[in-house]
Every structure is written in C-alpha cells, then in structure tokens.
Design an enzyme around this catalytic site. Sequence first.
Site, short mmCIF file in Angstrom:
data_model
loop_
_atom_site.label_atom_id
_atom_site.label_comp_id
_atom_site.label_asym_id
_atom_site.label_seq_id
_atom_site.Cartn_x
_atom_site.Cartn_y
_atom_site.Cartn_z
N HIS A 159 -10.25 -5.84 5.90
CA HIS A 159 -10.82 -5.15 6.98
C HIS A 159 -12.58 -6.12 6.87
CE1 HIS A 159 -13.31 -1.74 9.59
NE2 HIS A 159 -11.99 -2.03 9.91
N ASP B 215 -9.53 -0.07 -1.11
CA ASP B 215 -9.44 0.10 0.54
C ASP B 215 -8.48 1.43 0.76
OD1 ASP B 215 -10.05 0.77 3.03
OD2 ASP B 215 -10.55 -1.18 3.43
N GLN C 256 -5.82 2.84 5.59
CA GLN C 256 -4.17 2.88 5.92
C GLN C 256 -3.58 3.85 5.33
OE1 GLN C 256 -4.19 2.66 8.94
NE2 GLN C 256 -6.15 1.36 9.94
N LYS D 72 -8.80 8.79 10.27
CA LYS D 72 -7.87 8.65 10.17
C LYS D 72 -6.45 9.24 9.96
CE LYS D 72 -9.15 3.69 10.50
NZ LYS D 72 -9.56 2.22 9.80
N CYS E 299 -10.60 -5.82 13.96
CA CYS E 299 -12.49 -5.58 12.14
C CYS E 299 -11.43 -7.16 11.16
CB CYS E 299 -12.51 -4.56 11.91
SG CYS E 299 -13.05 -3.60 13.12
#
Length: 424
Positions: A139, A216, A219, A242, A380
């Site tokens: 991202h 990261d 998600q 999220k 993104c």
Amino acid sequence: MTTSSTLTEKGRRDCLTGFDVEKVREDFPILKVKVHGKPLVYLDNAATAQKPQVVIDTISTYYMVENSNIHRGIHFLSLQATRAYEDARDKIKHFLNASHTREIIFVRGTTEGINLVAQSYGRPFIKEGDEIVISAMEHHSNIVPWQMLCEQVGAKLRVIPIDDDGELLIDEYGKLLNQRTKFVSVAHLSNALGTISPVKQIIEMAHRFGVPVLLDGAQATPHLKVDVQDLDCDFYAFSGHKLFGPTGVGVLYGKADLLEAMPPYHGGGDMISSVTFEKTLYNVLPYKFEAGTPNIAGGVGLGAAIDYLNGIGLEAVATYEHELLSYATEAVSQIPGVRLIGTAKQKACVLSFVVDDIHAHDVGTILDEEGVAIRTGHHCAMPVMQRFGVPATARASLAFYNTRKEIDTLVAGIRKVKEVFADV
Ligand SMILES: *Cc1c(COP(=O)(O)O)cnc(C)c1O
C-alpha cells in the site's frame, strides 16, 4: 447495549461452516440501509469495515457519561476515562498476544504507525548507503514513508518482486538481503491482491541478518489471528476502522527494547515526565510516543470492536470467509471476459478483477446502481497496477457479515455491466 453474537442457535447456522451469518448481520445497523432503492450489498470492507451496534453504543456512552481528559485529572471522570482507555490498550495487547501493554502505542492508524517507525527508528539507525526492503504489493502508506526516509538519510529502497499470481518471490527476497539491509517492511495481507504472505519466513530470514521487520497488518487483523510473539515481528501496525472499530484510531506494536531505543516521534503533552527550557525528560513507554490528547473515544470504541470480534471468534470468521471467497472466486471467474488479478494460493477476503475492455470505474458505477458497493481504482497500490499492466481493477472485499446471496447479486451485476457495454 447489545451483546456480541455468540452463535449458539444451532438451527440458524450456515450448513457448511456452522456460522450464523444472518444473526451476525443483525448486529450491524448499516446493513439495513437501502441504496438507490435496493438493499445495500457492502463489498468494500478492505477500504473500511462497518461497525456493530455495540461499538456505536460504546462510543456514544463514553461521550454521554465518561467524557474527560485522561492521564491528567484526579477527578472521578478523568480517572474513569483513563481506566476505559487503558482497558482498551490491555484488550489490544491480548488481541495481538503482545507481552506487555508498554508495547502497544495508540496512533491514528496504520499510516501513522508506519511513519512513526520510519522516522523514529529510521532517522537514528539508518544511514547513507543502507537499504530498506519492501515488496511490490505494498500500500502507498508502506512505500512513501520509506521513500521520504531514504531522501532524508540517503538510504536506498529495494523491492521484492511478485509473480503473476501475486505471490512474493521468496528467493529474490533472499538475494536482496545483505549487510547493507537495515529494515524490512511488508504487508501481512495485501489490500490489492488478497495475498497472505509467508511473513514468518520473511521475518526469520531478515533476523539472520539482524534486521528488524515491520508488518503492515491493516488487512490481516480483521481476517486472521495475529500473534506477534509467535511471528517474532519487531513492529506491527493496524487501523481500528478496518477492524469494525472507529476511524482515527489505530495501533503500533513494537518490541519494548526497540521502542526504548527510539526517540519520540511527536513532542507535546503526555509524552514528557518533566519540562524545563534547558531539558525535557521523556515519559516511559508507551506514553513517550503518545503526545497530545489522543482519540480517547476511538480507543475505547476499538476495545469494544475487539471484544465483539473475540465473541464471534477469529477462527470461525476465517473459516466462513474462506468458504465465501471460494464461492465468489468461482462465480466471478466463470463470467466470460473477467480476469482475476491476484490468484495466490494463500488468499483472504479480496477479489480484484478486470472485465474485458470495460474500465473499472464503469463497472463500479453500474454495480452501484444495483446497490453493490465495491472499490475501483488503484487501491493505493499503483505499483501493483503497473505490475499487472492494468490502469485499475474492480475490487470486491469481504467481511464475515457478507453472504452468498450478496455474491450472487454481485455476479448478476457484473453480467449486467457486460450487457450494457455490449449494446454500445
Ligand atoms: C488501509 C491500508 C493501509 C492504510 O491504513 P489507514 O487506515 O488509511 O492508515 C495500509 N496498508 C494496507 C494494506 C491497507 O489496506
């Protein structure tokens, strides 16, 4: 207040997975909204997830009976608010299986978490000629902060390539690691492709060179059980919104010894232990990294979201979503002219695709008329689009409250898109 669904009513369970999706849906008021006169089919969960009633209630209750500034007052409300906020930190610690609440830093979201590490770790410890490794499926928020650091200190960015299925080329990663490598930062689960990367292996390979790794987790956290001690990652960042929590709050996990060695990111109130014009002494972890009045209601709301998710169980969620993604993958890929982008063996929640010569934005617009919310564009992750030679994709991203019936509506909508364009 509503309580979280415990899914005990046998009769209503999904026959394949034992997951009662209809009961879960009742917890999310927004799912009853109509769009263009049609029932909302919300398939944009990778952009932001919807909030259960219990999260909404927790936030409004906080403002109705607890609101106060934290860590400062000795009055009743201030102590109450501080306790609620610190309880949320403790819930997050358990959620990630971190060893201590000192390692849990509240930030605005994944983006701020990564920027914090790029600056506070990168500035003192990464020098000219050093290398930082990211991947081709990141991202923008896991690319740009590192590019900014590279410009500041004269370091170089190295990129792990991906194959046509959207899987990281681990051998190529191995070749990138060397004595100059000073940091590795990769997505646990890709928002553009749905790929779950072999992060444990990635971390182990980096650690052989003494290199710290940031994951990261924007998600991954809503879909996979995360255990930072088992992964042995050095940093882990995720966003509340999220994870069925509010916007404007997120978390950076960091190993205590690394966080101790890093200077503060922002200066201001709460991050100090004493201030004179000659010298300021910094507060202990995690407060050293939490300057200024934080998003208190957001933190408390995130705690409620984690309680809710724990009530359902991430294992049940993962099993149900896996089955739903298989169903969606099969149904969408059977439509003539549809090409899936991202076909990794280990995948979750994301279905990116292109339709013949029809631009993704046109696909999205026609689906919207049917009440189906998907995302179209570069997500993104512009380098991912370049890698697959497409300007944009249409992306349906799932959560545990989505149903097969909704997938059927998506599929009917894509067929309609094709009919509309066949006529012009
Ligand atoms: C959404 C997302 C981000 C950025 O999260 P913010 O909440 O916008 O800070 C970073 N990485 C991935 C993989 C994402 O999906």
